[in-house]
Design a protein around this motif. Structure first.
Motif, short mmCIF file in Angstrom:
data_model
loop_
_atom_site.label_atom_id
_atom_site.label_comp_id
_atom_site.label_asym_id
_atom_site.label_seq_id
_atom_site.Cartn_x
_atom_site.Cartn_y
_atom_site.Cartn_z
N LYS A 101 -7.65 5.37 -5.23
CA LYS A 101 -7.77 4.13 -4.46
C LYS A 101 -6.46 3.35 -4.58
CE LYS A 101 -11.50 1.38 -4.71
NZ LYS A 101 -12.42 0.32 -5.19
N ASP A 137 -6.55 3.78 0.83
CA ASP A 137 -6.30 2.42 0.34
C ASP A 137 -7.63 1.68 0.20
OD1 ASP A 137 -6.82 0.65 2.76
OD2 ASP A 137 -5.26 1.93 3.60
N ASP A 138 -7.61 0.58 -0.55
CA ASP A 138 -8.88 -0.08 -0.91
C ASP A 138 -9.61 -0.71 0.27
OD1 ASP A 138 -7.27 -2.31 -0.50
OD2 ASP A 138 -7.22 -2.91 -2.60
N TYR A 146 0.83 -1.20 0.00
CA TYR A 146 0.00 0.00 0.00
C TYR A 146 0.87 1.26 0.00
CZ TYR A 146 -4.41 -2.47 0.93
OH TYR A 146 -5.53 -3.26 0.85
N ARG A 176 -3.98 0.22 -3.98
CA ARG A 176 -4.11 -1.23 -3.88
C ARG A 176 -2.84 -1.84 -3.30
NH1 ARG A 176 -8.65 -2.95 -5.96
NH2 ARG A 176 -9.77 -1.72 -7.55
#
Length: 224
Positions: free
Chosen positions: A213, A120-121, A3, A215
């Motif tokens: 976003k 982050d996702d 991340y 990943r």
């Protein structure tokens, strides 16, 4: 790849949104910290003249390290805000305030022409399901807690590791309020804001213009 790699990459990509002579709001948290580091190098390299408004002492110290030009006055209009989020729901509403800077963050976001959120996702959910931070004047902590209970929530005073109450940079306390799964965030936000002694609610309904976003693969998506 992690991340952190993705956040560093998206921070560099977000720099394309920065223009000379802008006034920029700087949010708080991990993603915002990474962005400030990238911004500092970018401004120096391009000899840009920008003004930055930090939302917390943490981000102010980071910006000072990078020799960014800081101002304390919040203008009527900020060109762009770069910030993070604790959760983002399917309607692009945000829960913020995990770091305790929700009052200033909301002021800047609502004054901004453009809002960029970086997360982050793991922060993306269908419906909110984490505690909602509520900034409260300390004299009203008990009455606010009672009203939170009446509208279906359970509240606790945020504390530091040693058990002392967490005090915001505005001199207030934070109640972290559990409402379970939140399917109508705007309605809940409005109910909490009506309680006397509440200064800010960590549900933000101003929709971001751009969402990054991150990943775990080290890559990122851009949602507009």
């Amino acid at each position: 790849m992690t991340y952190d790699d993705a956040i560093k990459a998206l921070s560099n990509d977000a720099l394309k949104l920065v223009k000379n002579h802008q006034t920029i709001g700087l949010g708080s948290g991990r993603a915002a910290t990474a962005f400030v580091k990238s911004l500092s190098l970018f401004v120096k390299k391009n000899k840009f003249s920008i003004k930055c408004i930090p939302t917390s002492l943490q981000i102010k110290l980071e910006a000072e390290k990078g020799k960014l030009h800081l101002i304390d006055t919040v203008l009527d209009k900020i060109d762009i805000v770069f910030d993070g989020a604790d959760q983002i729901d399917k309607g692009k509403n945000l829960i913020k305030g995990g770091g305790g800077a929700l009052l200033r963050e909301n002021i800047l976001i609502n004054a901004a022409k453009k809002v960029v959120i970086m997360a982050d996702d793991s922060k993306f959910v269908t419906n909110f399901n984490r505690d909602v931070p509520v900034e409260v004047h300390h004299l009203a902590r008990n009455t606010v807690a009672k009203h939170i209970s009446k509208i279906g929530g359970r509240s606790r005073i945020r504390t530091l590791d040693r058990g002392y109450p967490f005090i915001t940079e505005n001199g207030n306390i934070i109640l972290d309020c559990n409402f379970g799964v939140i399917k109508k965030p705007k309605l809940l936000q409005e109910k909490i804001k009506k309680i006397s002694g509440v200064l800010e609610v960590g549900i933000f309904t101003r929709k971001p213009d751009i969402i990054y976003k991150a990943r775990s693969t080290g890559k990122f998506d851009v949602i507009k």
